[in-house]
Write a protein that holds these residues in place. Structure first.
Motif, PDB file in Angstrom:
ATOM      1  N   UNK A 105      37.839 -43.211  17.825  1.00  0.00           N
ATOM      2  CA  UNK A 105      36.811 -42.178  17.793  1.00  0.00           C
ATOM      3  C   UNK A 105      37.051 -41.113  18.859  1.00  0.00           C
ATOM      4  N   UNK A 106      37.374 -41.509  20.031  1.00  0.00           N
ATOM      5  CA  UNK A 106      37.684 -40.561  21.104  1.00  0.00           C
ATOM      6  C   UNK A 106      38.840 -39.669  20.686  1.00  0.00           C
ATOM      7  N   UNK A 107      39.800 -40.295  20.087  1.00  0.00           N
ATOM      8  CA  UNK A 107      40.980 -39.605  19.609  1.00  0.00           C
ATOM      9  C   UNK A 107      40.590 -38.477  18.661  1.00  0.00           C
ATOM     10  N   UNK A 108      39.727 -38.786  17.732  1.00  0.00           N
ATOM     11  CA  UNK A 108      39.235 -37.794  16.763  1.00  0.00           C
ATOM     12  C   UNK A 108      38.514 -36.669  17.473  1.00  0.00           C
ATOM     13  N   UNK A 109      37.671 -37.037  18.372  1.00  0.00           N
ATOM     14  CA  UNK A 109      36.878 -36.041  19.081  1.00  0.00           C
ATOM     15  C   UNK A 109      37.762 -35.072  19.863  1.00  0.00           C
ATOM     16  N   UNK A 110      38.845 -35.560  20.360  1.00  0.00           N
ATOM     17  CA  UNK A 110      39.774 -34.691  21.089  1.00  0.00           C
ATOM     18  C   UNK A 110      40.590 -33.814  20.151  1.00  0.00           C
ATOM     19  N   UNK A 111      41.036 -34.435  19.120  1.00  0.00           N
ATOM     20  CA  UNK A 111      41.955 -33.772  18.205  1.00  0.00           C
ATOM     21  C   UNK A 111      41.295 -32.608  17.463  1.00  0.00           C
ATOM     22  N   UNK A 112      40.096 -32.831  16.989  1.00  0.00           N
ATOM     23  CA  UNK A 112      39.421 -31.803  16.179  1.00  0.00           C
ATOM     24  C   UNK A 112      39.162 -30.505  16.945  1.00  0.00           C
ATOM     25  N   UNK A 113      38.560 -30.552  18.112  1.00  0.00           N
ATOM     26  CA  UNK A 113      38.344 -29.297  18.845  1.00  0.00           C
ATOM     27  C   UNK A 113      39.645 -28.575  19.143  1.00  0.00           C
ATOM     28  N   UNK A 114      40.682 -29.351  19.461  1.00  0.00           N
ATOM     29  CA  UNK A 114      41.951 -28.728  19.793  1.00  0.00           C
ATOM     30  C   UNK A 114      42.500 -27.929  18.606  1.00  0.00           C
ATOM     31  N   UNK A 115      42.502 -28.542  17.444  1.00  0.00           N
ATOM     32  CA  UNK A 115      43.052 -27.848  16.276  1.00  0.00           C
ATOM     33  C   UNK A 115      42.156 -26.673  15.899  1.00  0.00           C
ATOM     34  N   UNK A 116      40.841 -26.872  16.057  1.00  0.00           N
ATOM     35  CA  UNK A 116      39.911 -25.794  15.770  1.00  0.00           C
ATOM     36  C   UNK A 116      40.167 -24.599  16.683  1.00  0.00           C
ATOM     37  N   UNK A 117      40.408 -24.894  17.924  1.00  0.00           N
ATOM     38  CA  UNK A 117      40.668 -23.867  18.927  1.00  0.00           C
ATOM     39  C   UNK A 117      41.927 -23.064  18.572  1.00  0.00           C
ATOM     40  N   UNK A 118      42.964 -23.785  18.164  1.00  0.00           N
ATOM     41  CA  UNK A 118      44.245 -23.155  17.815  1.00  0.00           C
ATOM     42  C   UNK A 118      44.057 -22.187  16.640  1.00  0.00           C
ATOM     43  N   UNK A 119      43.400 -22.667  15.602  1.00  0.00           N
ATOM     44  CA  UNK A 119      43.191 -21.830  14.412  1.00  0.00           C
ATOM     45  C   UNK A 119      42.310 -20.636  14.758  1.00  0.00           C
ATOM     46  N   UNK A 120      41.292 -20.909  15.595  1.00  0.00           N
ATOM     47  CA  UNK A 120      40.375 -19.840  15.998  1.00  0.00           C
ATOM     48  C   UNK A 120      41.102 -18.708  16.692  1.00  0.00           C
ATOM     49  N   UNK A 121      41.987 -19.039  17.604  1.00  0.00           N
ATOM     50  CA  UNK A 121      42.744 -18.012  18.350  1.00  0.00           C
ATOM     51  C   UNK A 121      43.567 -17.153  17.409  1.00  0.00           C
ATOM     52  N   UNK A 122      44.284 -17.814  16.546  1.00  0.00           N
ATOM     53  CA  UNK A 122      45.123 -17.076  15.601  1.00  0.00           C
ATOM     54  C   UNK A 122      44.254 -16.150  14.749  1.00  0.00           C
ATOM     55  N   UNK A 123      43.121 -16.693  14.296  1.00  0.00           N
ATOM     56  CA  UNK A 123      42.247 -15.921  13.414  1.00  0.00           C
ATOM     57  C   UNK A 123      41.677 -14.695  14.108  1.00  0.00           C
ATOM     58  N   UNK A 124      41.247 -14.857  15.344  1.00  0.00           N
ATOM     59  CA  UNK A 124      40.629 -13.753  16.057  1.00  0.00           C
ATOM     60  C   UNK A 124      41.638 -12.620  16.281  1.00  0.00           C
TER      61      UNK A 124
END
Ligand SMILES: Nc1ncnc2c1ncn2[C@@H]1O[C@H](COP(=O)(O)OP(=O)(O)O)[C@@H](O)[C@H]1O
Ligand SMILES: [Mg+2]
Length: 415
Positions: free
Chosen positions: A1-20
């Motif tokens: 579960x911790x793993x998921x919680x870490x992984x999701x924000x990270x990937x979200x952050x990456x996509x967000x930067x590219x998108x912006x």
């Protein structure tokens, strides 16, 4: 579960930067595209002026610079776009894969059940990979589409000018003697709009053309800078048929002031200096003073560097006209072609324009489509055009005496 919680924000952050980043660049590219459209619009709309002032190269350079900027933006944008979409999906896929793998490991480790987990695992991965793959093929399709559009643009750019340049042009050294229109007839399509025109304009003379709207005045003066070629008869410049002279050389001898003063979305300085290769500020100011334009230019915020707006929409009709007169004064041509404007000038600016025109016409050979009686009265010869023919010619008083077309035009004040 911790793993998921870490992984999701990270990937979200990456996509967000590219998108912006993409959105910001895309706004820039959109703005540039808008600029390109307006530049194309004004260049095509002002083609007559561009040609008359031999300013093709100048505008080509301006356009090429903008094009290069746009190309860079779009290259960047498309590269990113085509990268970002598959990338986003890949990131998603990887996340799911890692999740499933992680979950699977747990399942395997604790209960040793492999079957269903493994099945779902492969299924999901397979499903997710289809998306990016499709995206890639779509991107390559987009490139092909772009290439096709480029081909079409190439065709337009390479279209031949319908005014053929002479193979061995006669070199002219200026204007010395006279312009002759000899047995000239012209038609745009099937109907002859000019018929059997004979007219000689001697150096230093002013010849005025008058006649109802549609009688062929503009057409006649358009033939001199070779905007169109004569169909029958000929035009001689110091005895040389103008078809044998390079259009660039002929247009160099002429200054045009047209009915609609055509101005570009640029500074006062650049609009006035438009017809000459290099102009100093002093020369531009001098021309503007003669054209009665200096004062209102100086009243603007940045003086000569002020932008005049799209097609000069920040100026009044009379001001626009005076800018275009300043342009002709700076070019200082021996031959002047005027298509006078009557519309949209109040009495005050009409007076200013009139004065400016008089300074411009001094010591020049002028062919003028005249609307103002004051200009006509001063002309050395007045030609009255009616349905494409010169029906009366002479001086003002003589033509009034004739009591014909001219008298009627003057009485009705309709030129
Ligand atoms: N580009 C064009 N194509 C076809 N016909 C034209 C074109 N320009 C003008 N005409 C026609 O030629 C005739 C003369 O027009 P023009 O020279 O503009 O007259 P004027 O300047 O005296 O008002 C008119 O019948 C007009 O409709
Ligand atoms: Mg006209």
């Amino acid at each position: 579960t911790i793993f998921v919680l870490l992984l999701l924000p990270f990937s979200g952050w990456l996509i967000g930067i590219i998108g912006r980043n993409l959105r910001r660049k895309s706004a820039v590219a959109q703005a540039q595209q808008g600029e390109m459209l307006s530049q194309m619009d004004e260049t095509l709309g002002g083609l007559r002026v561009v040609k008359a002032f031999n300013a093709e190269t100048k505008l080509e350079k301006r356009f090429a610079a903008l094009n290069e900027r746009i190309r860079k933006s779009f290259n960047y944008l498309y590269a990113r776009h085509n990268l970002a979409t598959p990338l986003g999906e890949f990131v998603g896929t990887v996340v799911i894969a890692i999740l499933l793998w992680f979950g699977g490991m747990l399942i395997v480790g604790e209960k040793s059940v492999i079957g269903p987990a493994e099945f779902i695992y492969y299924l999901v991965i397979f499903y997710s990979i289809i998306g990016p793959a499709k995206e890639l093929s779509r991107a390559s399709y987009g490139v092909k589409k772009g290439m096709a559009a480029l081909d079409r643009i190439d065709i337009i750019l390479n279209t031949e000018n319908n005014i053929p340049e002479p193979k061995k042009p006669v070199q002219i050294t200026g204007f010395h003697d006279k312009i002759e229109f000899i047995d000239l007839s012209f038609r745009y399509n099937t109907e002859w709009v000019l018929k059997d025109i004979n007219l000689t304009v001697h150096k230093g003379q002013t010849v005025a053309l008058v006649g109802q709207s549609g009688s062929g005045k503009t057409t006649l003066i358009d033939l001199l800078p070779r905007f169109y070629d004569v169909k029958k008869g000929k035009i001689l410049m110091d005895g040389v048929n103008i078809k044998k002279i390079h259009t660039h050389d002929i247009r160099k001898l002429m200054g045009n002031v047209n009915q609609d003063a055509f101005l570009f979305n640029d500074s006062f300085f650049n609009n006035i200096a438009f017809g000459v290769d290099e102009a100093t500020m002093e020369q531009v100011v001098e021309a503007a003073k003669i054209a009665n334009a200096h004062d209102f230019i100086m009243a603007t915020e940045h003086g000569y560097e002020s932008n005049i707006g799209d097609r000069g929409n920040k100026l009044s009709g009379g001001q626009r006209q005076r800018i275009s007169i300043a342009r002709a004064i700076l070019k200082n041509p021996p031959i002047l072609i005027l298509d006078e404007a009557t519309s949209a000038l109040d009495t005050e600016s009409e007076k200013m324009v009139q004065k400016a025109l008089e300074s411009l016409m001094k010591n020049r050979t002028t062919l003028v489509v005249a609307h103002r009686l004051s200009t006509i009265k001063k002309a050395d010869e007045i030609c009255v055009l009616h349905e494409g023919r010169i029906v009366e010619r002479g001086k003002h008083e003589d033509l009034i005496q004739l009591n014909g077309h001219y008298k009627k035009l003057v009485d009705m004040q309709s030129f």
